[in-house]
Write an enzyme that holds these catalytic residues in place. Structure first.
Site, PDB file in Angstrom:
ATOM      1  N   GLY A  32       0.810  -1.220   0.000  1.00  0.00           N
ATOM      2  CA  GLY A  32       0.000   0.000   0.000  1.00  0.00           C
ATOM      3  C   GLY A  32       0.838   1.263   0.000  1.00  0.00           C
ATOM      4  O   GLY A  32       0.528   2.233  -0.703  1.00  0.00           O
ATOM      5  N   SER A  33       1.906   1.260   0.774  1.00  0.00           N
ATOM      6  CA  SER A  33       2.743   2.469   0.863  1.00  0.00           C
ATOM      7  C   SER A  33       3.333   2.814  -0.497  1.00  0.00           C
ATOM      8  O   SER A  33       3.342   3.982  -0.900  1.00  0.00           O
ATOM      9  CB  SER A  33       3.873   2.264   1.877  1.00  0.00           C
ATOM     10  OG  SER A  33       3.338   2.011   3.157  1.00  0.00           O
TER      11      SER A  33
ATOM     12  N   ASN B 234      -7.969   4.012   8.691  1.00  0.00           N
ATOM     13  CA  ASN B 234      -7.423   2.833   9.354  1.00  0.00           C
ATOM     14  C   ASN B 234      -7.524   2.892  10.872  1.00  0.00           C
ATOM     15  O   ASN B 234      -7.461   1.871  11.537  1.00  0.00           O
ATOM     16  CB  ASN B 234      -5.964   2.631   8.943  1.00  0.00           C
ATOM     17  CG  ASN B 234      -5.148   3.905   8.985  1.00  0.00           C
ATOM     18  OD1 ASN B 234      -5.490   4.897   8.331  1.00  0.00           O
ATOM     19  ND2 ASN B 234      -4.088   3.917   9.758  1.00  0.00           N
TER      20      ASN B 234
ATOM     21  N   GLN C 159      -7.669   0.026   3.484  1.00  0.00           N
ATOM     22  CA  GLN C 159      -8.564  -0.572   4.486  1.00  0.00           C
ATOM     23  C   GLN C 159      -9.894  -1.008   3.869  1.00  0.00           C
ATOM     24  O   GLN C 159     -10.583  -1.863   4.426  1.00  0.00           O
ATOM     25  CB  GLN C 159      -8.849   0.418   5.621  1.00  0.00           C
ATOM     26  CG  GLN C 159      -7.656   0.680   6.519  1.00  0.00           C
ATOM     27  CD  GLN C 159      -7.257  -0.509   7.371  1.00  0.00           C
ATOM     28  OE1 GLN C 159      -8.082  -1.346   7.744  1.00  0.00           O
ATOM     29  NE2 GLN C 159      -5.984  -0.607   7.682  1.00  0.00           N
TER      30      GLN C 159
ATOM     31  N   SER D 129      -3.574  -3.146  -0.578  1.00  0.00           N
ATOM     32  CA  SER D 129      -2.456  -3.927  -0.056  1.00  0.00           C
ATOM     33  C   SER D 129      -2.905  -5.330   0.346  1.00  0.00           C
ATOM     34  O   SER D 129      -3.941  -5.490   0.986  1.00  0.00           O
ATOM     35  CB  SER D 129      -1.874  -3.204   1.157  1.00  0.00           C
ATOM     36  OG  SER D 129      -0.901  -4.008   1.772  1.00  0.00           O
TER      37      SER D 129
ATOM     38  N   HIS E 142      -1.769  -7.613   2.556  1.00  0.00           N
ATOM     39  CA  HIS E 142      -1.805  -8.129   3.926  1.00  0.00           C
ATOM     40  C   HIS E 142      -2.950  -7.568   4.759  1.00  0.00           C
ATOM     41  O   HIS E 142      -3.163  -7.981   5.896  1.00  0.00           O
ATOM     42  CB  HIS E 142      -0.455  -7.921   4.626  1.00  0.00           C
ATOM     43  CG  HIS E 142      -0.146  -6.513   5.039  1.00  0.00           C
ATOM     44  ND1 HIS E 142      -0.302  -6.089   6.342  1.00  0.00           N
ATOM     45  CD2 HIS E 142       0.300  -5.454   4.348  1.00  0.00           C
ATOM     46  CE1 HIS E 142       0.068  -4.812   6.414  1.00  0.00           C
ATOM     47  NE2 HIS E 142       0.438  -4.406   5.222  1.00  0.00           N
TER      48      HIS E 142
ATOM     49  N   THR F  97      11.511  -7.965 -11.680  1.00  0.00           N
ATOM     50  CA  THR F  97      10.875  -9.264 -11.864  1.00  0.00           C
ATOM     51  C   THR F  97       9.693  -9.384 -10.905  1.00  0.00           C
ATOM     52  O   THR F  97       9.817  -9.066  -9.725  1.00  0.00           O
ATOM     53  CB  THR F  97      11.910 -10.387 -11.612  1.00  0.00           C
ATOM     54  OG1 THR F  97      12.987 -10.189 -12.517  1.00  0.00           O
ATOM     55  CG2 THR F  97      11.305 -11.762 -11.818  1.00  0.00           C
TER      56      THR F  97
ATOM     57  N   CYS G 179       3.309   6.693  22.344  1.00  0.00           N
ATOM     58  CA  CYS G 179       4.327   5.651  22.200  1.00  0.00           C
ATOM     59  C   CYS G 179       4.039   4.775  20.992  1.00  0.00           C
ATOM     60  O   CYS G 179       4.948   4.417  20.252  1.00  0.00           O
ATOM     61  CB  CYS G 179       4.397   4.791  23.448  1.00  0.00           C
ATOM     62  SG  CYS G 179       4.952   5.719  24.864  1.00  0.00           S
TER      63      CYS G 179
END
Ligand SMILES: *Cc1c(COP(=O)(O)O)cnc(C)c1O
Length: 391
Positions: A69-70, A149, A177, A197, A199, A235, A323
């Site tokens: 996706g990025s 997301n 998403q 994406s 995953h 490839t 964090c």
């Protein structure tokens, strides 16, 4: 273990793994070769491209495979900016995009482009009048995510597409998403480019695609060989592409049933938290919402502490606190919808899969109640708050 972080990544479905395996072993040929071993790989890549194109109402040659996706987001923004720089250097996006969009926009600003970051309301929705007002003669691209997301809010994509089309401006959407979770048709929604994406839809990591409508000018994003119509050299990741195709096929097949199951469990979880835990609220739009997303803010709680204590109970979740955001500031999305820093710090995101059950949600809420109570017991701010309530 109860896995409630499907917005971060999903489990690769067994049928997807199975579809991929032969392309590591027997069918390892390079798709660009003449002999039949390569031909099998080439056919597998074409089949996957067809499945994906069909799922969007697109043409096969409009699907370009990327490493996720990025990369698709970077490509959509950078290559379009370059290809259309003669027309103008203005881009419109929103304040709550994924960093793959926001940081690319910041990069483009350094290259002399101007970017308008639209505000969102308390639910995370952009305002269509503000979008219209932001459009200028030199606007070349609107990039607004399909669904967020963090808070799950679904943006008015068809309406944005209609505005972009009327003004003759390209429209890109980060659908990482949404793809596989929501029905998407690029023609009906006037989408010119779309990122997805693998995953995030029970496919493998490190593979994704960018849909580019025929006729949209784009530049080669990776220079080298002639793969992906000479726009993205290298490839092909054949096992990854096969896996993405299998994941897309599976997602389209199970979408209705998955959505139904998830919404039922999601709403059960939301209701129990709202009914049983004081001083908290749901972030994101209540109905214009991804079927699997739950996001709450709990007052007088630190997100990390909640995550660590949930992890000790075997529950995987996520937070928008500083964090976990990897910086000193909490999530830009939660700040974008108007939360105060301390409200964003106390956020918890639970993102379901179709495999989660109400029984699991009971376990989560029962533990969450105790965790929230324990953490608040330790908070001097909460103590002050209770005293102020008693006056
Ligand atoms: C996960 C995600 C991305 C990044 O996708 P990767 O394949 O991990 O690079 C981009 N946008 C959104 C909205 C996401 O959720």
């Amino acid at each position: 273990m109860i896995y409630l972080d499907n917005a971060a990544t999903t489990k690769t479905a067994p049928e997807v793994v199975e579809a991929m395996l032969p392309y590591f072993t027997e069918h390892y040929g390079n798709p660009s070769t003449i002999y039949s071993l390569g031909g099998e790989s080439k056919k597998a890549v074409t089949d996957a491209r067809e499945i994906i194109a069909k799922s969007l109402g697109a043409k096969t040659e409009e699907i370009y495979f990327t490493a996720g996706g990025s990369e698709a987001d970077n490509w959509a923004l950078k290559a379009t900016a370059e290809a259309y720089s003669n027309k103008g250097k203005h881009i419109i996006t929103s304040k709550i995009e994924h960093h793959a969009i926001l940081h690319t926009c910041e990069y483009l600003e350094k290259q002399g482009y101007e970017v308008t970051y639209l505000d969102v309301d308390r639910d995370g929705l952009i305002n269509l009048e503000e979008l219209k007002a932001a459009i200028r003669p030199d606007t070349i691209l609107i990039s607004i995510m399909f669904a967020n997301n963090e808070i799950g809010t679904i943006e008015p994509i068809a309406e944005i597409g209609a505005i972009a089309k009327e003004k003759g401006i390209l429209f890109h959407t980060d659908a990482v998403q949404a793809y596989g979770q929501l029905p998407i048709n690029v023609d009906e929604m006037n989408i010119d480019m779309l990122s997805a994406s693998g995953h995030k839809l029970n496919g493998p990591k490190g593979i994704g695609f960018l849909y580019i409508r025929k006729g949209v000018k784009s530049r080669s994003f990776i220079h080298g060989g002639a793969q992906e119509r000479s726009r993205r050299a290298g490839t092909e990741n054949v096992p990854g592409i096969v896996g993405l195709g299998a994941a897309a096929d599976r997602a389209m097949r199970i979408m209705e049933e998955k959505t139904r199951k998830e919404i039922e469990v999601r709403d059960y979880l939301i209701k129990r938290i709202e009914d049983e835990i004081p001083y908290c609220w749901l972030n994101g739009h209540r109905t214009k919402r991804l079927p699997n997303n739950v996001n709450f803010s709990f007052l007088y709680i630190e997100g990390e502490s909640m995550l660590i204590m949930l992890d000790m109970k075997g529950v995987c979740a996520s937070s928008g606190s500083a964090c976990t955001s990897g910086s000193l500031d909490p999530s830009h999305v939660l700040l974008g919808i108007g939360l105060k820093h301390e409200e964003a710090h106390g956020s918890l995101r639970l993102t379901l899969s179709e495999e989660n059950t109400k029984e699991e949600m009971d376990f989560v809420v029962d533990n969450l109640k105790q965790i929230v109570a324990r953490l608040r017991d330790m908070s001097p701010l909460y103590e002050d708050f209770l005293k102020s309530q008693q006056k």
